[in-house]
Design a protein around this motif. Structure first.
Motif, PDB file in Angstrom:
ATOM      1  N   ASP A  54       0.761  -1.311  -0.116  1.00 17.39           N
ATOM      2  CA  ASP A  54      -0.106  -0.089  -0.098  1.00 17.39           C
ATOM      3  C   ASP A  54       0.743   1.112  -0.008  1.00 17.39           C
ATOM      4  OD1 ASP A  54      -2.376  -1.481   0.216  1.00 17.39           O
ATOM      5  OD2 ASP A  54      -2.194  -1.683   2.270  1.00 17.39           O
ATOM      6  N   LEU A  55       1.903   1.191   0.770  1.00 23.28           N
ATOM      7  CA  LEU A  55       2.951   2.343   0.937  1.00 23.28           C
ATOM      8  C   LEU A  55       3.752   2.679  -0.588  1.00 23.28           C
ATOM      9  CD1 LEU A  55       4.593   1.660   4.175  1.00 23.28           C
ATOM     10  CD2 LEU A  55       3.147   3.721   3.582  1.00 23.28           C
ATOM     11  N   ILE A  56       3.921   1.565  -1.242  1.00 26.45           N
ATOM     12  CA  ILE A  56       4.287   1.609  -2.361  1.00 26.45           C
ATOM     13  C   ILE A  56       3.746   2.115  -3.719  1.00 26.45           C
ATOM     14  CG2 ILE A  56       5.670   0.233  -4.482  1.00 26.45           C
ATOM     15  CD1 ILE A  56       6.553  -1.688  -2.146  1.00 26.45           C
ATOM     16  N   TYR A  57       2.387   1.713  -3.488  1.00 29.38           N
ATOM     17  CA  TYR A  57       1.320   2.090  -4.421  1.00 29.38           C
ATOM     18  C   TYR A  57       1.124   3.709  -4.212  1.00 29.38           C
ATOM     19  CZ  TYR A  57      -2.874   2.766  -7.404  1.00 29.38           C
ATOM     20  OH  TYR A  57      -3.760   3.170  -8.313  1.00 29.38           O
ATOM     21  N   LYS A  58       1.026   4.039  -2.919  1.00 28.72           N
ATOM     22  CA  LYS A  58       0.787   5.411  -2.770  1.00 28.72           C
ATOM     23  C   LYS A  58       2.072   6.422  -3.299  1.00 28.72           C
ATOM     24  CE  LYS A  58       0.576   8.742   1.216  1.00 28.72           C
ATOM     25  NZ  LYS A  58       0.390   8.714   2.760  1.00 28.72           N
ATOM     26  N   ALA A  59       3.180   5.781  -3.319  1.00 27.01           N
ATOM     27  CA  ALA A  59       4.453   6.111  -3.543  1.00 27.01           C
ATOM     28  C   ALA A  59       4.572   6.560  -5.410  1.00 27.01           C
ATOM     29  CB  ALA A  59       5.589   5.483  -3.217  1.00 27.01           C
ATOM     30  N   THR A  60       3.479   5.968  -6.098  1.00 28.91           N
ATOM     31  CA  THR A  60       3.661   5.896  -7.482  1.00 28.91           C
ATOM     32  C   THR A  60       2.757   7.255  -7.488  1.00 28.91           C
ATOM     33  OG1 THR A  60       1.303   4.929  -7.537  1.00 28.91           O
ATOM     34  CG2 THR A  60       3.054   3.626  -7.811  1.00 28.91           C
ATOM     35  N   LYS A  61       2.227   7.977  -6.793  1.00 29.19           N
ATOM     36  CA  LYS A  61       1.611   9.451  -6.934  1.00 29.19           C
ATOM     37  C   LYS A  61       2.815  10.234  -6.822  1.00 29.19           C
ATOM     38  CE  LYS A  61      -2.124   6.802  -7.337  1.00 29.19           C
ATOM     39  NZ  LYS A  61      -2.371   6.522  -8.837  1.00 29.19           N
ATOM     40  N   ASP A  62       3.993  10.194  -6.430  1.00 28.55           N
ATOM     41  CA  ASP A  62       5.212  10.966  -6.167  1.00 28.55           C
ATOM     42  C   ASP A  62       5.924  10.967  -7.412  1.00 28.55           C
ATOM     43  OD1 ASP A  62       7.327  12.361  -5.349  1.00 28.55           O
ATOM     44  OD2 ASP A  62       7.699  11.582  -3.490  1.00 28.55           O
ATOM     45  N   PRO A  63       5.890  12.099  -8.045  1.00 35.75           N
ATOM     46  CA  PRO A  63       6.469  12.426  -9.331  1.00 35.75           C
ATOM     47  C   PRO A  63       7.946  12.036  -9.225  1.00 35.75           C
ATOM     48  CG  PRO A  63       5.514  14.411  -8.738  1.00 35.75           C
ATOM     49  CD  PRO A  63       4.908  13.751  -7.692  1.00 35.75           C
ATOM     50  N   GLN A  64       8.491  12.288  -8.133  1.00 34.40           N
ATOM     51  CA  GLN A  64       9.938  12.118  -7.980  1.00 34.40           C
ATOM     52  C   GLN A  64      10.349  10.847  -8.229  1.00 34.40           C
ATOM     53  OE1 GLN A  64      11.113  14.534  -4.516  1.00 34.40           O
ATOM     54  NE2 GLN A  64      11.948  15.983  -5.955  1.00 34.40           N
ATOM     55  N   ILE A  65       9.601   9.875  -7.642  1.00 34.44           N
ATOM     56  CA  ILE A  65       9.914   8.313  -7.430  1.00 34.44           C
ATOM     57  C   ILE A  65       8.958   7.374  -8.153  1.00 34.44           C
ATOM     58  CG2 ILE A  65      11.457   8.637  -5.595  1.00 34.44           C
ATOM     59  CD1 ILE A  65       9.066   7.642  -3.743  1.00 34.44           C
ATOM     60  N   LYS A  66       8.177   8.245  -9.002  1.00 33.21           N
ATOM     61  CA  LYS A  66       7.044   7.343  -9.692  1.00 33.21           C
ATOM     62  C   LYS A  66       7.553   6.096 -10.301  1.00 33.21           C
ATOM     63  CE  LYS A  66       3.644   8.165 -13.261  1.00 33.21           C
ATOM     64  NZ  LYS A  66       2.765   9.287 -14.261  1.00 33.21           N
ATOM     65  N   ASN A  67       8.435   6.158 -11.391  1.00 33.71           N
ATOM     66  CA  ASN A  67       9.074   5.027 -11.751  1.00 33.71           C
ATOM     67  C   ASN A  67       9.371   3.804 -10.962  1.00 33.71           C
ATOM     68  OD1 ASN A  67       8.248   6.196 -14.248  1.00 33.71           O
ATOM     69  ND2 ASN A  67      10.229   6.708 -15.018  1.00 33.71           N
ATOM     70  N   THR A  68      10.240   4.295  -9.833  1.00 35.30           N
ATOM     71  CA  THR A  68      10.773   3.436  -9.062  1.00 35.30           C
ATOM     72  C   THR A  68       9.818   2.764  -8.174  1.00 35.30           C
ATOM     73  OG1 THR A  68      12.875   4.658  -8.552  1.00 35.30           O
ATOM     74  CG2 THR A  68      12.340   3.122  -6.952  1.00 35.30           C
TER      75      THR A  68
END
Length: 289
Positions: free
Chosen positions: A164-178
């Protein structure tokens, strides 16, 4: 004898030598045990790394003795090897080096950051759950390199609601691809709706990452539609990933995409700009037919 020949003229073992030891497997354990006593600290560190990678090696005493090595890297690698094996004798050494990396000031140090986050993850795996919040806080750092590193080790833990944390991080443009890369690796069928949504992403590299995850999970979705979209796109991102998509289509024997590959081949032959892609397409079509 083969491994001895891999030693360089200074009698220090090189990186390829240690990778060869891994390929040989358990028969190389005795040599690796000898090399942890080598005079060169880099050789000792590499030997510890090899022993840690070998599942058949269970002599924890070797790692425990090396906690007192005079080289910090050897100490850390030995402590991490013990942590992986759920042996908490390594905790004092892990805490010592964690304090050192916390106190480190100055310019960005990629190695220090990696060690810091890997040590935090090791402590969490040993039951020291209070360190979990430190990894979480790193996701809010201003430096995308810090955030990406924290995300990697949260993903490695594969617990504590990491997905869930990782999916939330997909919304962060700085680390989206990671974040998308880790999400696609760890996603389960329960995340199928999120995966299908990711497949529709306008960024084609992200779409392809999630297509591979959907294939792994055997999800019932029309991935061919989005593979065609990427293959026929003329965007810069599509140009970068087309060779990988062609390999994927060939490996998975997706013969239904032969017409799309044929159209792409005609298009590329007319443009006369990407001969490598043309050759890859010709090979793929030959293999699929």
């Amino acid at each position: 004898f083969i491994l001895e020949e891999l030693a360089n003229k200074h009698n220090e073992f090189s990186g390829p030598a240690f990778h060869s030891m891994l390929e040989i497997g358990e028969n190389a354990i005795s040599l690796a045990v000898k090399l942890v006593e080598h005079s060169d600290s880099r050789t000792r560190a590499s030997a510890v790394w090899v022993l840690d990678q070998m599942e058949g090696f269970d002599n924890l005493g070797v790692f425990k003795d090396l906690l007192r090595d005079d080289n910090p890297t050897v100490q850390i690698l030995s402590a991490l090897a013990l942590a992986k094996r759920k042996n908490n004798t390594c905790i004092p050494v892990l805490l010592k080096h964690l304090g050192r990396f916390r106190d480190q000031k100055g310019s960005f140090d990629r190695d220090a950051l990696r060690w810091k986050h890997e040590i935090l993850a090791a402590l969490i795996q040993l039951g020291e759950e209070e360190y979990y919040h430190e990894l979480l806080e790193a996701l809010n750092d201003q430096d995308p390199r810090v955030k990406a590193s924290a995300l990697r080790w949260l993903a490695e833990l594969q617990g504590y609601d990491a997905i869930d944390l990782i999916y939330k991080a997909t919304k962060d443009p700085q680390i989206k691809n990671t974040a998308y890369s880790w999400f696609s690796r760890l996603a389960r069928k329960s995340e199928s709706e999120k995966l299908v949504s990711c497949i529709r992403d306008e960024e084609l590299s992200i779409s392809f990452i999630c297509i591979k995850a959907a294939e792994r999970l055997k999800l019932d979705c029309d991935v061919d539609l989005y593979l065609r979209r990427s293959l026929l796109s003329e965007s810069q991102s599509a140009i970068m990933i087309k060779p990988m998509i062609i390999e994927f289509v060939t490996k998975k024997s997706r013969t239904q995409l032969i017409p799309t590959l044929e159209n792409l081949l005609i298009q590329e032959m007319d443009s006369e700009t990407n001969y490598n892609l043309v050759n890859k397409l010709i090979t793929a079509l030959s293999d699929l037919e």
